[in-house]
Structures are given as C-alpha cells and as structure tokens.
Design a protein around this motif. Sequence first.
Motif, PDB file in Angstrom:
ATOM      1  N   GLU A  68      -8.557  14.500 -15.490  1.00  0.00           N
ATOM      2  CA  GLU A  68      -7.250  14.019 -15.035  1.00  0.00           C
ATOM      3  C   GLU A  68      -6.966  14.478 -13.604  1.00  0.00           C
ATOM      4  OE1 GLU A  68      -4.741  13.829 -19.204  1.00  0.00           O
ATOM      5  OE2 GLU A  68      -5.156  15.793 -18.312  1.00  0.00           O
ATOM      6  N   LEU A  69      -7.287  15.718 -13.301  1.00  0.00           N
ATOM      7  CA  LEU A  69      -7.063  16.238 -11.958  1.00  0.00           C
ATOM      8  C   LEU A  69      -7.941  15.524 -10.934  1.00  0.00           C
ATOM      9  CD1 LEU A  69      -6.805  20.009 -12.855  1.00  0.00           C
ATOM     10  CD2 LEU A  69      -4.944  18.560 -12.011  1.00  0.00           C
ATOM     11  N   ARG A  70      -9.205  15.294 -11.305  1.00  0.00           N
ATOM     12  CA  ARG A  70     -10.110  14.598 -10.391  1.00  0.00           C
ATOM     13  C   ARG A  70      -9.643  13.155 -10.162  1.00  0.00           C
ATOM     14  NH1 ARG A  70     -14.944  15.180  -8.058  1.00  0.00           N
ATOM     15  NH2 ARG A  70     -16.148  13.304  -7.657  1.00  0.00           N
ATOM     16  N   PHE A  71      -9.217  12.498 -11.221  1.00  0.00           N
ATOM     17  CA  PHE A  71      -8.724  11.125 -11.097  1.00  0.00           C
ATOM     18  C   PHE A  71      -7.523  11.089 -10.145  1.00  0.00           C
ATOM     19  CE2 PHE A  71      -6.131   7.505 -12.386  1.00  0.00           C
ATOM     20  CZ  PHE A  71      -7.067   6.490 -12.387  1.00  0.00           C
ATOM     21  N   ALA A  72      -6.592  12.031 -10.328  1.00  0.00           N
ATOM     22  CA  ALA A  72      -5.416  12.082  -9.456  1.00  0.00           C
ATOM     23  C   ALA A  72      -5.835  12.325  -8.009  1.00  0.00           C
ATOM     24  CB  ALA A  72      -4.450  13.165  -9.933  1.00  0.00           C
ATOM     25  N   ALA A  73      -6.777  13.243  -7.793  1.00  0.00           N
ATOM     26  CA  ALA A  73      -7.242  13.543  -6.440  1.00  0.00           C
ATOM     27  C   ALA A  73      -7.914  12.328  -5.801  1.00  0.00           C
ATOM     28  CB  ALA A  73      -8.204  14.725  -6.462  1.00  0.00           C
TER      29      ALA A  73
ATOM     30  N   GLN B 114       0.828  -1.210   0.000  1.00  0.00           N
ATOM     31  CA  GLN B 114       0.000   0.000   0.000  1.00  0.00           C
ATOM     32  C   GLN B 114       0.861   1.258   0.000  1.00  0.00           C
ATOM     33  OE1 GLN B 114      -2.394  -0.985   3.465  1.00  0.00           O
ATOM     34  NE2 GLN B 114      -4.196  -1.301   2.163  1.00  0.00           N
ATOM     35  N   LEU B 115       1.934   1.260   0.788  1.00  0.00           N
ATOM     36  CA  LEU B 115       2.809   2.427   0.837  1.00  0.00           C
ATOM     37  C   LEU B 115       3.594   2.585  -0.469  1.00  0.00           C
ATOM     38  CD1 LEU B 115       4.043   2.200   4.535  1.00  0.00           C
ATOM     39  CD2 LEU B 115       2.291   3.707   3.572  1.00  0.00           C
ATOM     40  N   HIS B 116       3.986   1.485  -1.068  1.00  0.00           N
ATOM     41  CA  HIS B 116       4.662   1.531  -2.366  1.00  0.00           C
ATOM     42  C   HIS B 116       3.730   2.110  -3.427  1.00  0.00           C
ATOM     43  CE1 HIS B 116       5.992  -0.176  -6.256  1.00  0.00           C
ATOM     44  NE2 HIS B 116       7.175   0.176  -5.794  1.00  0.00           N
ATOM     45  N   ASP B 117       2.490   1.636  -3.449  1.00  0.00           N
ATOM     46  CA  ASP B 117       1.498   2.163  -4.391  1.00  0.00           C
ATOM     47  C   ASP B 117       1.285   3.658  -4.182  1.00  0.00           C
ATOM     48  OD1 ASP B 117       1.207  -0.378  -5.434  1.00  0.00           O
ATOM     49  OD2 ASP B 117      -0.732  -0.757  -4.458  1.00  0.00           O
ATOM     50  N   ALA B 118       1.265   4.082  -2.919  1.00  0.00           N
ATOM     51  CA  ALA B 118       1.073   5.503  -2.617  1.00  0.00           C
ATOM     52  C   ALA B 118       2.209   6.337  -3.192  1.00  0.00           C
ATOM     53  CB  ALA B 118       0.961   5.712  -1.112  1.00  0.00           C
ATOM     54  N   ALA B 119       3.425   5.837  -3.118  1.00  0.00           N
ATOM     55  CA  ALA B 119       4.567   6.566  -3.678  1.00  0.00           C
ATOM     56  C   ALA B 119       4.434   6.706  -5.187  1.00  0.00           C
ATOM     57  CB  ALA B 119       5.874   5.862  -3.311  1.00  0.00           C
ATOM     58  N   ILE B 120       3.970   5.654  -5.846  1.00  0.00           N
ATOM     59  CA  ILE B 120       3.782   5.699  -7.298  1.00  0.00           C
ATOM     60  C   ILE B 120       2.673   6.683  -7.659  1.00  0.00           C
ATOM     61  CG2 ILE B 120       3.004   4.348  -9.295  1.00  0.00           C
ATOM     62  CD1 ILE B 120       4.465   1.944  -7.983  1.00  0.00           C
TER      63      ILE B 120
ATOM     64  N   GLU C 274      -7.488   7.849  -1.859  1.00  0.00           N
ATOM     65  CA  GLU C 274      -7.454   6.421  -1.539  1.00  0.00           C
ATOM     66  C   GLU C 274      -6.141   6.051  -0.861  1.00  0.00           C
ATOM     67  OE1 GLU C 274      -8.004   4.598  -5.338  1.00  0.00           O
ATOM     68  OE2 GLU C 274     -10.149   5.032  -5.401  1.00  0.00           O
ATOM     69  N   CYS C 275      -5.041   6.560  -1.414  1.00  0.00           N
ATOM     70  CA  CYS C 275      -3.728   6.239  -0.856  1.00  0.00           C
ATOM     71  C   CYS C 275      -3.532   6.848   0.522  1.00  0.00           C
ATOM     72  CB  CYS C 275      -2.623   6.699  -1.810  1.00  0.00           C
ATOM     73  SG  CYS C 275      -2.536   5.712  -3.318  1.00  0.00           S
TER      74      CYS C 275
ATOM     75  N   HIS D 182       2.903  10.166  -9.990  1.00  0.00           N
ATOM     76  CA  HIS D 182       2.027  10.423 -11.138  1.00  0.00           C
ATOM     77  C   HIS D 182       1.174  11.672 -10.918  1.00  0.00           C
ATOM     78  CE1 HIS D 182       3.023   6.921 -13.524  1.00  0.00           C
ATOM     79  NE2 HIS D 182       2.898   6.158 -12.444  1.00  0.00           N
ATOM     80  N   SER D 183       0.702  11.846  -9.697  1.00  0.00           N
ATOM     81  CA  SER D 183      -0.125  13.015  -9.399  1.00  0.00           C
ATOM     82  C   SER D 183       0.677  14.306  -9.516  1.00  0.00           C
ATOM     83  CB  SER D 183      -0.717  12.900  -7.999  1.00  0.00           C
ATOM     84  OG  SER D 183      -1.590  11.795  -7.940  1.00  0.00           O
TER      85      SER D 183
END
Length: 79
Positions: A44-49, A20-26, A54-55, A30-31
């Motif tokens: 794109e901004l909403r998807f990133a947010a 989970q922490l690795h995914d958050a870094a990725i 979630e992370c 990207h964000s």
Amino acid sequence: MPGNEAGMLARIADSLEGAQLHDAAIVLDHSLAVLANGGATDHELRFAAERLSECLHNALNVAESRGMRLHQGDNEAGD
C-alpha cells in the motif's frame, strides 16, 4: 494562431492540466490516509508513493508548460 490563449489547443491543454492537478489532489488525500494508517502494508505504501511520483511529474510538467506560455506572452508584449 500560435500563442493564442483562446485557441482550441490552449483550451485542451488547460483542460488536461486541470484534470491532472485535480487527480493529484485526490491522490494526495488518499496517500495521506494511507500514511496515517499505522497498519498500512509495504504494498500500500509503495502504491501510494508510485502514484504520488506520477502526480508530481505531471504537476511539474504543468508548471513548466504554464511557465513557457507566460514567457511567450512576455516576448510577444516586447515585440
């Protein structure tokens, strides 16, 4: 045995938390790229947010879980 940090359940939890922490870094990387793109769309901004939210939720769960395990160790040391 409850509280056994070497137990199978603890290893599974550590593995899940690490993922989970690795995914958050990725997602963060990207964000940041999306935010640096002045032409990013609202979608794109909403998807990133949404992914960042979630992370962050997962990271807070990891912190809470690890904190509870630390406190369990404190209680066991005082026994």
